[in-house]
Design a protein around this motif. Structure first.
Motif, PDB file in Angstrom:
ATOM      1  N   GLU A  81      -7.140  10.271  28.164  1.00  0.00           N
ATOM      2  CA  GLU A  81      -8.045  11.387  27.917  1.00  0.00           C
ATOM      3  C   GLU A  81      -9.172  11.470  28.928  1.00  0.00           C
ATOM      4  OE1 GLU A  81      -9.428  11.156  23.925  1.00  0.00           O
ATOM      5  OE2 GLU A  81      -7.448  11.505  23.044  1.00  0.00           O
ATOM      6  N   THR A  82      -9.532  10.329  29.525  1.00  0.00           N
ATOM      7  CA  THR A  82     -10.661  10.329  30.470  1.00  0.00           C
ATOM      8  C   THR A  82     -10.264   9.909  31.879  1.00  0.00           C
ATOM      9  OG1 THR A  82     -11.226   8.021  30.002  1.00  0.00           O
ATOM     10  CG2 THR A  82     -12.213   9.710  28.574  1.00  0.00           C
ATOM     11  N   GLY A  95     -26.381   1.870  43.386  1.00  0.00           N
ATOM     12  CA  GLY A  95     -26.961   2.705  42.335  1.00  0.00           C
ATOM     13  C   GLY A  95     -26.040   3.767  41.782  1.00  0.00           C
ATOM     14  N   PHE A  96     -24.754   3.702  42.117  1.00  0.00           N
ATOM     15  CA  PHE A  96     -23.818   4.683  41.554  1.00  0.00           C
ATOM     16  C   PHE A  96     -23.356   4.207  40.175  1.00  0.00           C
ATOM     17  CE2 PHE A  96     -23.475   5.625  46.111  1.00  0.00           C
ATOM     18  CZ  PHE A  96     -23.631   7.006  46.085  1.00  0.00           C
ATOM     19  N   ASP A  97     -23.559   5.065  39.202  1.00  0.00           N
ATOM     20  CA  ASP A  97     -23.215   4.707  37.824  1.00  0.00           C
ATOM     21  C   ASP A  97     -21.714   4.834  37.560  1.00  0.00           C
ATOM     22  OD1 ASP A  97     -26.047   4.506  36.540  1.00  0.00           O
ATOM     23  OD2 ASP A  97     -26.061   6.378  37.695  1.00  0.00           O
ATOM     24  N   SER A  98     -21.102   5.804  38.228  1.00  0.00           N
ATOM     25  CA  SER A  98     -19.666   6.038  38.043  1.00  0.00           C
ATOM     26  C   SER A  98     -19.000   6.165  39.405  1.00  0.00           C
ATOM     27  CB  SER A  98     -19.415   7.323  37.237  1.00  0.00           C
ATOM     28  OG  SER A  98     -20.039   7.255  35.965  1.00  0.00           O
ATOM     29  N   ILE A  99     -17.736   5.804  39.444  1.00  0.00           N
ATOM     30  CA  ILE A  99     -16.957   5.911  40.677  1.00  0.00           C
ATOM     31  C   ILE A  99     -15.646   6.617  40.347  1.00  0.00           C
ATOM     32  CG2 ILE A  99     -15.781   4.654  42.521  1.00  0.00           C
ATOM     33  CD1 ILE A  99     -17.756   2.349  42.055  1.00  0.00           C
ATOM     34  N   ILE A 100     -15.325   7.613  41.146  1.00  0.00           N
ATOM     35  CA  ILE A 100     -14.055   8.331  40.988  1.00  0.00           C
ATOM     36  C   ILE A 100     -13.194   8.023  42.209  1.00  0.00           C
ATOM     37  CG2 ILE A 100     -12.927  10.571  40.788  1.00  0.00           C
ATOM     38  CD1 ILE A 100     -15.437  11.626  39.430  1.00  0.00           C
ATOM     39  N   LEU A 101     -12.022   7.486  41.964  1.00  0.00           N
ATOM     40  CA  LEU A 101     -11.102   7.150  43.050  1.00  0.00           C
ATOM     41  C   LEU A 101     -10.156   8.340  43.256  1.00  0.00           C
ATOM     42  CD1 LEU A 101     -10.203   3.499  41.997  1.00  0.00           C
ATOM     43  CD2 LEU A 101     -12.038   4.281  43.497  1.00  0.00           C
ATOM     44  N   ALA A 102     -10.334   9.019  44.374  1.00  0.00           N
ATOM     45  CA  ALA A 102      -9.502  10.180  44.708  1.00  0.00           C
ATOM     46  C   ALA A 102      -8.909   9.978  46.089  1.00  0.00           C
ATOM     47  CB  ALA A 102     -10.337  11.461  44.663  1.00  0.00           C
ATOM     48  N   ALA A 103      -8.397   8.753  46.295  1.00  0.00           N
ATOM     49  CA  ALA A 103      -7.971   8.350  47.632  1.00  0.00           C
ATOM     50  C   ALA A 103      -6.596   8.863  48.023  1.00  0.00           C
ATOM     51  CB  ALA A 103      -7.991   6.818  47.728  1.00  0.00           C
ATOM     52  N   ASP A 159      -7.128  16.735  36.850  1.00  0.00           N
ATOM     53  CA  ASP A 159      -7.645  15.356  36.752  1.00  0.00           C
ATOM     54  C   ASP A 159      -9.142  15.314  37.010  1.00  0.00           C
ATOM     55  OD1 ASP A 159      -5.011  14.695  36.365  1.00  0.00           O
ATOM     56  OD2 ASP A 159      -4.739  13.718  38.315  1.00  0.00           O
ATOM     57  N   ALA A 160      -9.566  16.059  38.021  1.00  0.00           N
ATOM     58  CA  ALA A 160     -10.980  16.055  38.395  1.00  0.00           C
ATOM     59  C   ALA A 160     -11.854  16.543  37.256  1.00  0.00           C
ATOM     60  CB  ALA A 160     -11.189  16.919  39.636  1.00  0.00           C
ATOM     61  N   ARG A 161     -11.415  17.593  36.587  1.00  0.00           N
ATOM     62  CA  ARG A 161     -12.223  18.123  35.495  1.00  0.00           C
ATOM     63  C   ARG A 161     -12.231  17.165  34.302  1.00  0.00           C
ATOM     64  NH1 ARG A 161     -10.980  23.637  32.069  1.00  0.00           N
ATOM     65  NH2 ARG A 161     -12.448  23.229  30.392  1.00  0.00           N
ATOM     66  N   MET A 162     -11.075  16.560  33.991  1.00  0.00           N
ATOM     67  CA  MET A 162     -11.028  15.598  32.890  1.00  0.00           C
ATOM     68  C   MET A 162     -12.037  14.479  33.105  1.00  0.00           C
ATOM     69  SD  MET A 162      -6.920  15.175  32.230  1.00  0.00           S
ATOM     70  CE  MET A 162      -7.161  13.763  31.149  1.00  0.00           C
ATOM     71  N   THR A 163     -12.042  13.943  34.310  1.00  0.00           N
ATOM     72  CA  THR A 163     -12.938  12.828  34.608  1.00  0.00           C
ATOM     73  C   THR A 163     -14.396  13.288  34.633  1.00  0.00           C
ATOM     74  OG1 THR A 163     -11.257  11.600  35.816  1.00  0.00           O
ATOM     75  CG2 THR A 163     -13.531  11.134  36.368  1.00  0.00           C
ATOM     76  N   ALA A 164     -14.634  14.444  35.212  1.00  0.00           N
ATOM     77  CA  ALA A 164     -15.994  14.964  35.265  1.00  0.00           C
ATOM     78  C   ALA A 164     -16.550  15.151  33.858  1.00  0.00           C
ATOM     79  CB  ALA A 164     -16.031  16.281  36.032  1.00  0.00           C
ATOM     80  N   GLU A 165     -15.738  15.677  32.952  1.00  0.00           N
ATOM     81  CA  GLU A 165     -16.199  15.890  31.582  1.00  0.00           C
ATOM     82  C   GLU A 165     -16.450  14.569  30.867  1.00  0.00           C
ATOM     83  OE1 GLU A 165     -14.332  20.315  30.672  1.00  0.00           O
ATOM     84  OE2 GLU A 165     -13.248  18.557  29.950  1.00  0.00           O
ATOM     85  N   ALA A 166     -15.641  13.557  31.212  1.00  0.00           N
ATOM     86  CA  ALA A 166     -15.871  12.232  30.610  1.00  0.00           C
ATOM     87  C   ALA A 166     -17.219  11.671  31.069  1.00  0.00           C
ATOM     88  CB  ALA A 166     -14.740  11.287  30.994  1.00  0.00           C
ATOM     89  N   ILE A 167     -17.529  11.889  32.343  1.00  0.00           N
ATOM     90  CA  ILE A 167     -18.797  11.388  32.888  1.00  0.00           C
ATOM     91  C   ILE A 167     -19.969  12.214  32.370  1.00  0.00           C
ATOM     92  CG2 ILE A 167     -20.112  11.094  35.025  1.00  0.00           C
ATOM     93  CD1 ILE A 167     -17.405  10.507  36.411  1.00  0.00           C
TER      94      ILE A 167
END
Length: 996
Positions: free
Chosen positions: A794-795, A618-626, A822-830
């Motif tokens: 951009e995202t 049920g996760f709509d988005s996945i962020i890879l921060a490995a 990077d985290a903020r860029m992706t968060a804003e895209a989501i």
């Protein structure tokens, strides 16, 4: 007009002085005047001298306005720019001719005016200074002195042109310039508040009674002495002879500069062989001292001439250039020490070899004065730096009792190791923003622009300085959820870009942030209000700085997020690898607490290998921060190495009890290599740690502070070595040598046939980590040809829809603040919206900011760093301050919130100095909106700008974006921005003294 300056008529100069002073209480851009006091007056050459300092013969004494600006700031001794028989258009000067980012280089040596023009400028300046002294209460009308500088051989000095110049400067009363300036003041005396008719009539026509002889390198000693005898006997002038540092000998100069870190400065022996030799100089100086005494005049030496060095990396468009500034100070002072000892302090010394705020008091206290300067005035703060220097000389004796041999010797000895003069270990960082300077509203905060997350630095510095730490934490935490980590170990690009680097040292932005976190965290924590989390669910793989930051921005904005961390704790490399002597786990926990404060869920000991399984949950988005989890490998021909991160992890986990033997070699030159070496030093049983790098310290990627800390910890740096094999406890390395520098300044290395052996029980490789390519490919994520994740710039979304990659796992090892970006860029895209707001609402007081300009101030504690912040976002003006000719001006334009920079074409000689200090990747003398004297000059130039055709009607001709427009002040012009038209209107209305 290209690189040709056009001197201003005396009437125009007076209009400028009086108009600017009436409006802003400043003169030629100098805001704070020096007010002389009788108690500090000195006597030199039988005349009064209110301060023993002033500009050297160079760019700051070429035009009348330059001399006036220097006087207003505190100069009272002016070494006029050298005149010689070769002048004007006949004098070849390559342009740009000045480069002063650190030590200074120039390739111009005499006035670029014709000698009669130079004479006119000096006479005009003489009257302006006399006027300002009385009108503005700056001191006595005869409290300053002009000193001629002439060269370069006796034949030229005896020529009608130079002979006339000398005679007219000694007695100017009959010159047309003197009479016209005098008459102008008399005609306008009713406009003055304090200057009277009697004052004007009392202005002396005897401008100069002293001269400095400047000879070319290689001038024979007999010729130098003949010229000096002529000046003393025939002209009756008090005389200084300018000496060259070459008197010290090649070996002394080379060894001194090498010891101080200037090993890259290239020069040959020929100047040292051709120039005046020390053994010839001493008896010559003795003879000239005796002659001057017999003739009732004074004699001394000027130390020193600039130092000739080779152009090796295209620094200037010439084959040879002349070095000055802080790198010259130890050589000049060494020569001063040697001569003062030789003459037992009886030889008078005029000094000009790197004088500045840091040493002026000690120089004058040692009995060496006058002191003239150039390099320090070419840096931000400009002429205003003279005020502080003048004030410091008040602490020293005003009477000349000889040179104190002991004090001079100590100054010379100490300067070789003094950090104010030694070269930094590393190459200067790039201090240009990679964008062009705008025509309008160019003021910006370089620190904020350089910060990957554009932290509102000036705002939280101001709040910190006021003691409002909780409010400062609110500003910081808006964009930065890791204040303790970034306050401790951030790479601080912001500090590299700080304008104070051109003063003394950057504002300690990182330290101030940590102070705010320490003092404001608890109070700020109590204000956090956790709201409900609704909407799409995001899975974050990895609980390091990138993953934690992503969770923070998402949940703070009301969207649920879950962190999946395969280990048993959060914090990633920062928590589990970086040694505790760099940052403690306690403060890291506070940042983790902040990141989770809005309700992010955490699942530890959970490794994710299949992204599709997460989507099924049920996760709509996945962020890879490995992170960059593939260990870097250094393959030796023989023997094995240990990965640096593995070692650091074991070091932290086992509390320094790692078995790595007695002798350890660390390979690498980055910050991780420094951490590794410093940890190895602290590891039980280790007796010695060597750090191996194929270049020198100067070219290591590590921060300079990390290098210094490693050196302080006892790490032995082994430079120019490339590891080859480990055999029986010996690391065999190939010896490398540096090749020529490339365009970036980085030097390549060439392998030699020589090898060395270094004892090593263990070799640890800190050669970088790689991204988890196998994981990406397994989950269908595309990589680039260079093996990086293919993402939307951009995202940061990958080729798999709804999957994003951030942090070290994106492009390889980076910084914590880049992970936050990077985290903020992706968060804003989501989120589909901004995740943080800007804090730019604290108004700046221009007067308080101007009070800081030109004032050098050593680093204080972090609580007071705000007092050193120059507020560049509100007041920059570097280009205006560093221009000797005042060709870049800051205008107050009604209707525009910021001051606007205007370039004045006819005052510019294209020296290029403003290019060095503009924070943009631009040259203001080329790229800023320009005022031209006439239509011909406008057409001749590629600059965008304007010329006023008719002052009465306000008609102008304007060039913009390659097109020409005509217009009148106050009227709109199609296609031309309103702000540019406002500048034109303001010049016509309020700065008409600029119009020719």
């Amino acid at each position: 007009m290209g690189d040709k300056m056009t001197p201003m008529p005396f009437a125009q100069l007076m209009d400028w002085v009086m108009g600017e002073h009436k409006k802003k209480k400043s003169v030629f851009g100098v805001y704070r005047p020096y007010l002389a006091a009788e108690s500090h007056n000195r006597e030199l050459f039988g005349r009064t001298l209110e301060t023993p300092i002033g500009p050297a013969a160079g760019p700051h004494t070429q035009l009348a306005q330059n001399i006036a600006a220097a006087y207003y700031a505190g100069s009272r001794f002016f070494e006029l720019k050298t005149v010689q028989i070769l002048d004007g258009d006949d004098l070849p000067v390559e342009k740009p001719c000045i480069r002063a980012e650190d030590e200074c280089y120039n390739c111009e040596w005499s006035t670029e005016l014709y000698v009669p023009q130079a004479q006119e400028e000096y006479i005009k300046a003489w009257f302006i200074l006399s006027f300002m002294a009385k009108e503005y209460g700056l001191g006595r009308m005869d409290g300053f002195q002009f000193n001629m500088s002439v060269g370069y051989d006796l034949e030229g000095i005896k020529s009608p042109k130079i002979n006339s110049f000398i005679d007219c400067m000694m007695e100017a009363g009959e010159t047309e310039t003197f009479q016209s300036c005098r008459q102008y003041l008399l005609n306008h005396v009713e406009e003055f508040r304090h200057v009277t008719k009697e004052d004007i009539e009392a202005i002396s026509s005897r401008i100069c009674n002293s001269v400095t002889l400047s000879t070319l390198h290689g001038c024979p000693p007999q010729e130098i002495e003949r010229i000096a005898v002529y000046l003393i006997e025939e002209k009756g002038l008090n005389t200084f002879i300018k000496c060259n540092p070459t008197l010290l000998g090649y070996e002394f100069a080379r060894n001194t500069l090498d010891e101080m870190g200037y090993d890259y400065v290239s020069f040959g022996e020929f100047h040292f062989l051709d120039d005046l030799q020390y053994e010839d100089a001493v008896p010559m100086l003795q003879r000239l001292m005796a002659l001057a005494k017999e003739r009732g005049s004074e004699f001394g030496v000027k130390l020193t001439n600039t130092f000739p060095v080779d152009v090796k990396n295209g620094e200037l468009p010439s084959q040879e250039m002349y070095m000055s500034g802080r790198s010259l100070f130890p050589l000049s002072m060494a020569l001063a020490a040697r001569l003062s000892k030789e003459f037992n302090g009886a030889l008078r010394i005029s000094f000009s070899g790197g004088g500045d705020y840091h040493n002026i008091q000690k120089i004058t206290d040692a009995g060496i004065w006058p002191v003239t300067v150039a390099t320090t005035l070419l840096k931000p703060g400009g002429y205003q730096r003279l005020l502080q220097m003048a004030e410091q000389t008040r602490e020293t004796s005003v009477s000349f009792q000889g040179v104190d041999v002991t004090k001079v010797s100590k100054l010379a000895k100490d300067s070789v190791t003094d950090s104010h003069y030694t070269k930094a270990l590393k190459l200067l960082p790039e201090r240009k923003m990679k964008k062009p300077v705008p025509l309008l509203d160019c003021y910006t905060a370089p620190c904020q622009e350089a910060c990957p997350i554009h932290q509102d630095i000036t705002t939280y510095l101001k709040l910190s300085g006021q003691g409002n730490y909780e409010e400062a934490m609110e500003v910081i935490a808006e964009k930065n959820p890791l204040p303790f980590i970034t306050g401790s170990i951030c790479a601080h690009n912001c500090m590299n870009m700080c304008t104070r680097n051109h003063y003394e040292s950057p504002v300690n932005i990182r330290g101030a942030k940590l102070l705010c976190a320490e003092k404001g965290f608890e109070g700020y924590w109590k204000t956090i209000k956790k709201g409900g989390l609704t909407g799409k669910k995001t899975a974050i793989i990895g609980g390091g700085p990138a993953g934690l930051s992503a969770a923070y921005f998402l949940t703070k904005s009301g969207m649920p997020a879950t962190i999946f961390e395969k280990s048993g704790s959060l914090g990633g490399v920062v928590k589990n690898v970086i040694p505790d002597f760099r940052i403690s786990g306690h403060v890291i926990d506070k940042d983790i607490e902040l990141c989770l404060s809005y309700g992010a869920e955490v699942r530890l000991n959970t490794e994710i290998t299949d992204l599709s399984a997460l989507k099924n949950q049920g996760f709509d988005s996945i962020i890879l921060a490995a992170g960059a989890s593939e260990p870097g490998v250094l393959n030796l021909k023989t023997g094995e190495t240990i990965n640096a991160l593995h070692f650091l992890s074991e070091y932290r986990k086992k509390d320094k009890n790692v078995d790595i033997g007695k002798k350890v070699a660390v390979i690498g030159g980055g910050n991780t290599a420094m951490d590794t070496a410093r940890a190895a030093v602290r590891t039980q049983g280790v007796e010695g740690v060597s750090l191996i790098y194929r270049r020198t310290k100067r070219y290591m990627p590590a921060d300079e502070e990390e290098l210094l800390l490693a050196m302080q910890d006892g790490v032995k740096f082994m430079e120019l070595l490339s590891p080859a094999e480990l055999v029986h406890g010996q690391l065999i390395c190939s010896v490398m040598k540096l090749a020529a520098a490339d365009e970036s300044g980085r030097r390549a290395v060439i392998e030699t046939t020589e090898t060395v052996s270094i004892p090593a029980d263990t070799v640890i490789a800190a050669v970088g980590e790689g991204i988890p390519k196998e994981f990406y490919l397994k989950n269908g994520i595309e990589l680039t040809g260079r093996g990086r994740v293919l993402v939307n710039e951009e995202t940061l979304e990958t080729s798999v829809s709804g999957v994003y990659a951030i942090g070290d796992g994106l492009f390889g090892p980076g910084t914590v603040v880049e992970a936050i970006r990077d985290a903020r860029m992706t968060a804003e895209a989501i989120l589909g919206k901004k995740a943080a707001r800007d804090f730019d609402n604290l108004p700046a007081d221009p007067d308080k900011l101007y009070d800081k300009r030109g004032i050098l101030k050593e680093t204080l504690d972090d609580q007071e760093e705000n007092t050193r912040c120059l507020g560049c976002k509100s007041i920059c003006e570097n280009c205006a301050e560093v221009c000797p000719n005042r060709a870049n001006l800051a205008l107050m334009v009604p209707g525009l919130t910021k001051h606007q920079i205007l370039h004045v074409d006819y005052l510019c000689n294209e020296c290029g100095n403003c290019r060095s200090f503009c924070p943009y990747d631009s040259a203001p003398y080329i790229d800023k909106f320009t005022l031209f004297a006439n239509e011909a000059d406008l057409n001749h130039s590629k600059n965008q700008g304007f010329t006023v055709i008719d002052r009465k009607t306000g008609a102008f001709l304007l060039k913009y974006m390659g097109s020409l427009y005509t217009g009148k002040k106050g009227e709109a012009v199609d296609a031309v921005p309103e702000g540019l038209l406002k500048i034109v209107e303001t010049v016509i209305n309020d700065y008409d003294y600029l119009l020719r």
